[in-house]
Design a protein around this motif. Sequence first.
Motif, short mmCIF file in Angstrom:
data_model
loop_
_atom_site.label_atom_id
_atom_site.label_comp_id
_atom_site.label_asym_id
_atom_site.label_seq_id
_atom_site.Cartn_x
_atom_site.Cartn_y
_atom_site.Cartn_z
N PHE A 178 79.70 48.81 41.66
CA PHE A 178 78.81 48.74 42.82
C PHE A 178 77.72 47.71 42.59
O PHE A 178 77.11 47.65 41.52
N ALA A 179 77.46 46.93 43.63
CA ALA A 179 76.44 45.88 43.53
C ALA A 179 75.04 46.46 43.46
O ALA A 179 74.13 45.82 42.90
N ASN A 180 74.83 47.64 44.02
CA ASN A 180 73.48 48.23 44.08
C ASN A 180 73.34 49.45 43.18
O ASN A 180 72.52 50.33 43.44
N GLU A 181 74.12 49.50 42.12
CA GLU A 181 74.12 50.66 41.23
C GLU A 181 72.75 50.87 40.61
O GLU A 181 72.08 49.92 40.18
N ARG A 182 72.31 52.14 40.54
CA ARG A 182 71.00 52.49 39.99
C ARG A 182 71.11 53.29 38.70
O ARG A 182 70.16 53.97 38.32
N LYS A 183 72.21 53.27 38.03
CA LYS A 183 72.38 54.06 36.82
C LYS A 183 71.43 53.58 35.72
O LYS A 183 71.19 52.40 35.57
N MET A 184 70.93 54.54 34.96
CA MET A 184 70.12 54.23 33.80
C MET A 184 70.96 54.43 32.54
O MET A 184 71.51 55.51 32.33
N ALA A 243 91.15 43.47 57.52
CA ALA A 243 89.85 44.04 57.16
C ALA A 243 89.63 44.06 55.66
O ALA A 243 90.58 44.19 54.87
N LYS A 244 88.37 43.93 55.26
CA LYS A 244 87.95 44.04 53.87
C LYS A 244 86.83 45.08 53.79
O LYS A 244 85.87 45.03 54.57
N LEU A 245 86.96 46.01 52.86
CA LEU A 245 85.95 47.05 52.69
C LEU A 245 84.77 46.50 51.89
O LEU A 245 84.95 45.95 50.80
N LEU A 246 83.56 46.67 52.44
CA LEU A 246 82.35 46.17 51.79
C LEU A 246 81.50 47.28 51.18
O LEU A 246 80.90 47.09 50.13
N ALA A 247 81.41 48.44 51.85
CA ALA A 247 80.53 49.50 51.38
C ALA A 247 80.93 50.82 52.01
O ALA A 247 81.65 50.86 53.01
N ALA A 275 73.82 53.99 50.39
CA ALA A 275 75.05 53.25 50.66
C ALA A 275 75.57 52.73 49.32
O ALA A 275 74.78 52.32 48.46
N TYR A 276 76.87 52.75 49.15
CA TYR A 276 77.49 52.33 47.90
C TYR A 276 78.22 51.02 48.16
O TYR A 276 79.31 51.00 48.74
N VAL A 277 77.57 49.92 47.76
CA VAL A 277 78.03 48.57 48.09
C VAL A 277 78.95 48.07 46.99
O VAL A 277 78.56 48.04 45.81
N LEU A 278 80.16 47.68 47.36
CA LEU A 278 81.12 47.21 46.37
C LEU A 278 80.68 45.88 45.80
O LEU A 278 80.21 44.98 46.51
N ALA A 279 80.84 45.73 44.49
CA ALA A 279 80.52 44.45 43.86
C ALA A 279 81.45 43.36 44.36
O ALA A 279 81.05 42.20 44.49
N GLU A 280 82.70 43.72 44.66
CA GLU A 280 83.67 42.79 45.23
C GLU A 280 84.35 43.45 46.41
O GLU A 280 84.76 44.61 46.32
N PRO A 281 84.47 42.76 47.55
CA PRO A 281 85.14 43.36 48.71
C PRO A 281 86.57 43.78 48.37
O PRO A 281 87.23 43.15 47.54
N LEU A 282 87.03 44.85 49.01
CA LEU A 282 88.37 45.38 48.77
C LEU A 282 89.24 45.10 49.99
O LEU A 282 88.96 45.60 51.09
N GLU A 283 90.28 44.29 49.82
CA GLU A 283 91.18 44.00 50.92
C GLU A 283 92.02 45.23 51.25
O GLU A 283 92.53 45.91 50.36
N LEU A 284 92.16 45.51 52.55
CA LEU A 284 92.83 46.73 53.01
C LEU A 284 94.19 46.38 53.59
O LEU A 284 94.29 45.92 54.74
N PRO A 285 95.26 46.62 52.84
CA PRO A 285 96.59 46.25 53.31
C PRO A 285 97.10 47.25 54.35
O PRO A 285 96.58 48.37 54.47
N PRO A 286 98.11 46.89 55.13
CA PRO A 286 98.72 47.86 56.06
C PRO A 286 99.19 49.10 55.30
O PRO A 286 99.75 49.01 54.20
N GLY A 287 98.95 50.27 55.88
CA GLY A 287 99.33 51.52 55.24
C GLY A 287 98.28 52.11 54.33
O GLY A 287 98.47 53.19 53.78
N PHE A 288 97.17 51.38 54.14
CA PHE A 288 96.08 51.88 53.29
C PHE A 288 95.31 52.97 54.02
O PHE A 288 95.09 52.88 55.23
#
Length: 668
Positions: free
Chosen positions: A280-286, A487-491, A530-543
């Motif tokens: 996640f791009a906005n991760e807050r883990k310590m 479509a690409k999943l962002l968050a 919101a949990y923002v992906l560090a890299e967008p996830l491409e969504l194939p047919p059937g996903f």
Amino acid sequence: MPQTAPLLLSALLLLYCPPALATPTDAAGGPPAGGSASVLSGVRLDLELPDAYGKNHTLAEFADSRLLVVTFLGTECPLAKLYGPRLQELADQYAEQGVTFIGVDANTQDSLAEITAYARRHDVKFPLLKDNTGEAALSFGATRTPEVFVLDAERRIRYQGRIDDQYGVGYARSAPERHDLRAAIDQLLAGQAVAAAKTEAVGCLIGRRRRPDESSDVTFSNQVSRVLQTHCVECHREGEIGPFALENYEQASGWAEMIDEVVRTKRMPPWDAHSDNTEFANERKMPESDKQVLYDWAAAGAPEGDPANLPPPREFVDGWRLPRDPDMVIPIADKPFKIAAEGTIEYQYFAVDPGFTEDKWIQASDIVPGNRAAVHHVIAFISPPEGEGRRGLGWLSAYVPGQSSMLLPEGQARLAPAGSRIIFQMHYTPTGSPQEDKTKIGLVFADPETVTEEVVTLAALEEKFEIAPHAKDHVVRKTKKHWPAGAKLLAMSPHMHVRGKSFRYDAIWPDGRRETLVDIPNYDFNWQNAYVLAEPLELPPGFAVECTAHFDNSKQNLANPDPSIAVRWGDQTWEEMMIGFFEVAVPRGSYQGNRPAAATGPTDEERQRAKGVAESLFQRFDANRDGAIDRDELPSTFRVFAFNRYDLDGDRIITEDEVYEFALHSDS
């Protein structure tokens, strides 16, 4: 100085109590019911505590009081702020019956000037004294703020604990269910024993004065300051929503034990998400190593170390967090919104017409709260004009503590059709004193010629559920199967209310493989992350993505307003929602807005489900039973976020056929 000031000053006293003259008994001469009264021993009767004017006071000044209510407070503790006005109400109510209230601040980090400001801000008129040495807190056995002690005429502790059960760590009820302090006072005034002589006080640990271990390898200057800068001071600094600042040693040292507690219990940093492989791009883990630094520092008594080893102060952007000055600034209203001092404040909605005369592509936005102490979170939505299909749920931007801006990469933008309004959903939290807010959003527009992808918000949304009374683990699932082409999943962002327990997004790939995208095992309504992906996830047919929500309607859920009732869908916090939001990017021009995509050959099961959705919706909201639902028959959240999704022909009413048609071809 007002004429009442000398009277107030003459009433101030020391909080220490003389040894009891006899073994504690109740009014009948026997041991008190509900537990023995405590006896303070070894207390110096001549010990003095200063008031805000620097004058010292002794216990002898309170010889005529039937009962003394001693409350340990802290100027920065959120619960101490909320309960300040309530304590004053009780002090006023019982004054004529010989009950005197006293406040004590034993925090090393609180000054007399801050105590004076606390009293003024929260309209506290009863005496407030400073326990500079911490001996008062030690004698009483006080550990948290606020914590109250009720002493009888012989100065024995007959009640110790909380004020009532309305507020706690991470929850706020609309009203108290138990009035513990009031009950104790009433019973003692009536000559009775206190039925519940001790309850658990919740709130902030008192910042005790301790002798630091100067030989410790971990000090504020060489390590702790860097950990706090990395993980904490973005919110815990002057003027931000963190209840206290942690920018220097004087501010942080008194909170060392509290920092240890909230990190160990994972209340801070506010991030409790897990995933199989997702970053996640906005991760807050310590990191565990940073946590250990804080634990070791607290255990060593919070040593300062050599200030020469301090890092440079972290710099923050004071103005807009945008790539350039905003093209448009939109406030929530012309006049500030007034925020109550206490209680629960339901979500507030503000609809603003920004005057869009043409389509606008929004590439960046930043929400700036007008009152960071009281604004918990903000969500801004785009609401297209009547007749325009809603483009997803219209999500534009959000503010939560530490996150306020939306910045899309070159080529991506959100579309606001001409004539759109901006809807602000405001979540306010009381601070113990009346407040005002005038939040605003700044927008940066993209050149339409550069936009190749539109960003929209979709959802897996389940409205048909009922959580049984006292159910500890009620499960609701919803699978989103249909996505726009390309479509690409962002968050992702889950949404439930106060009975929400956990939420999980599981990806189901076309080959049947399952993978957890994000798992939130301890969902917290107070943090709308919101949990923002560090890299967008491409969504194939059937996903597909299966969203699984767990709800806790039992009394063990301290945030639960009423475990005895069945709970259904609704926009109020005492009702529930089950929504899994998705931020996706789609090729420009390919998204069809609110009209469902064409489907072929729906199954009997899908038809039956769609029929059930339509019948349920009309049963709940068609108040006049005329076969049509208009906006006035719907709750505010539905009007804002769902009306246009069902109004397929744009005629400003929803028919049962429209609901059936939409539900038939939609998975949310």
